[in-house]
Design a protein around this motif. Structure first.
Motif, mmCIF file in Angstrom:
data_model
loop_
_atom_site.group_PDB
_atom_site.id
_atom_site.type_symbol
_atom_site.label_atom_id
_atom_site.label_comp_id
_atom_site.label_asym_id
_atom_site.label_seq_id
_atom_site.Cartn_x
_atom_site.Cartn_y
_atom_site.Cartn_z
ATOM 1 N N ASP A 93 0.873 -1.182 0.000
ATOM 2 C CA ASP A 93 0.000 0.000 0.000
ATOM 3 C C ASP A 93 0.909 1.230 0.000
ATOM 4 O O ASP A 93 1.371 1.668 1.049
ATOM 5 N N PRO A 94 1.214 1.804 -1.186
ATOM 6 C CA PRO A 94 2.172 2.912 -1.266
ATOM 7 C C PRO A 94 1.530 4.267 -0.978
ATOM 8 O O PRO A 94 0.385 4.537 -1.383
ATOM 9 N N SER A 95 2.278 5.127 -0.289
ATOM 10 C CA SER A 95 1.783 6.463 0.055
ATOM 11 C C SER A 95 2.922 7.467 -0.002
ATOM 12 O O SER A 95 4.100 7.113 0.125
ATOM 13 N N ILE A 96 2.550 8.721 -0.176
ATOM 14 C CA ILE A 96 3.489 9.835 -0.065
ATOM 15 C C ILE A 96 2.879 10.868 0.882
ATOM 16 O O ILE A 96 1.724 11.267 0.699
ATOM 17 N N ILE A 97 3.646 11.260 1.885
ATOM 18 C CA ILE A 97 3.252 12.379 2.742
ATOM 19 C C ILE A 97 4.065 13.581 2.283
ATOM 20 O O ILE A 97 5.297 13.531 2.281
ATOM 21 N N TYR A 98 3.387 14.629 1.884
ATOM 22 C CA TYR A 98 4.096 15.792 1.353
ATOM 23 C C TYR A 98 3.829 17.032 2.212
ATOM 24 O O TYR A 98 2.822 17.126 2.916
ATOM 25 N N ASN B 147 -2.722 17.696 7.403
ATOM 26 C CA ASN B 147 -4.020 17.060 7.654
ATOM 27 C C ASN B 147 -3.810 15.831 8.531
ATOM 28 O O ASN B 147 -3.691 14.712 8.054
ATOM 29 N N LYS B 148 -3.779 16.070 9.844
ATOM 30 C CA LYS B 148 -3.487 14.983 10.767
ATOM 31 C C LYS B 148 -4.594 13.929 10.789
ATOM 32 O O LYS B 148 -4.336 12.756 11.041
ATOM 33 N N GLU B 149 -5.831 14.338 10.521
ATOM 34 C CA GLU B 149 -6.925 13.363 10.479
ATOM 35 C C GLU B 149 -6.721 12.377 9.330
ATOM 36 O O GLU B 149 -6.940 11.164 9.478
ATOM 37 N N ALA B 150 -6.266 12.880 8.178
ATOM 38 C CA ALA B 150 -5.979 12.005 7.042
ATOM 39 C C ALA B 150 -4.809 11.084 7.343
ATOM 40 O O ALA B 150 -4.824 9.898 6.977
#
Length: 253
Positions: A213-218, A245-248
């Motif tokens: 499950d790939p993600s990017i936090i920017y 967006n801490k909820e996300a």
């Protein structure tokens, strides 16, 4: 050269740059010194009991730093702040910098307070000078404090034989049907950066028998993803999360 006269002229000029505004309980002194926002540094003088006076910044110095999104609670910054306060004998209470003493000590107290304000104001240079490193530090700190349970800088191999250091990896959660979560951090997200991440994630997926499950936090305080980057992320199944967006971010767990 008449250096003494030049110095006297400078002193007269400098004094003329100061302005005073009188309030009921204090005087506001507007100085010619500028902070990182290009605003004149101000401080306040108030009378205390026992023939003492207090000089303070009314919390403006630290509030400016908070406004720029700089977290001074990180250990190394907190140590630096305490070191500056100690060096100039400045008190800190409820984010207000202050110094107290007798009226005869006003020149020295004023000099020490302004010096401390200028030094602390330099904290904003962290954002300009090394913002990427600080973004990573603050993000790692947030993930750790909020028990995301992952591993930082985890090495994963791809089908090409390349080894990739993934910024943050969270193990599978079979109960919630979540695969291996591979998370990249990007301070200034761009089309090129997303394409590189997409190749990396795809290479890893080719030899990983389990779902990934790939993600990017920017860093959305720096910039937003270009439209082309959004399309690449959508087409390759990469989730994009703005760091503010801490909820996300909680949904990654």
């Amino acid at each position: 050269m008449n250096t003494e006269q030049w110095l006297d002229n400078y002193t007269k000029w400098l004094r003329a740059q100061y302005t005073i505004t009188h309030f009921k309980d204090s005087d506001e002194i507007n100085t010619p010194f500028l902070n990182t926002l290009d605003d004149n540094i101000r401080f306040y003088v108030s009378q205390l009991s026992g023939n003492k006076i207090k000089l303070d910044d009314d919390g403006e110095t630290l509030n400016n730093i908070y406004m720029m999104g700089i977290d001074i609670s990180l250990s190394h910054r907190e140590l630096l702040l305490n070191s500056i306060l100690k060096e100039f004998s400045i008190d800190l209470l409820d984010d207000v910098l202050s110094i107290s003493g007798s009226p005869s000590q006003f020149p020295e107290m004023k000099q020490r307070l302004i010096s401390a304000i200028l030094r602390i104001d330099d904290f904003t240079m962290f954002k300009k000078r090394d913002i990427s490193k600080l973004f990573f530090e603050e993000l790692y700190s947030y993930l750790d404090k909020n028990d995301f349970g992952g591993l930082p800088e985890y090495q994963v191999s791809g089908q090409s034989g390349n080894n990739y250091k993934i910024d943050y990896v969270i193990s599978q959660n079979h109960k919630e049907n979540k695969g291996l979560r591979l998370i990249e951090f990007q301070n200034r997200i761009s089309f090129d950066q997303v394409v590189i991440a997409a190749y990396k994630f795809n290479d890893i997926a080719q030899i990983n028998p389990n779902k990934i499950d790939p993600s990017i936090i920017y860093n959305d305080l720096e910039n937003r993803p270009p439209k082309k980057a959004l399309k690449v992320a959508k087409d390759t199944g990469i989730h994009l999360y703005p760091s503010s967006n801490k909820e996300a971010l909680e949904s990654i767990k």
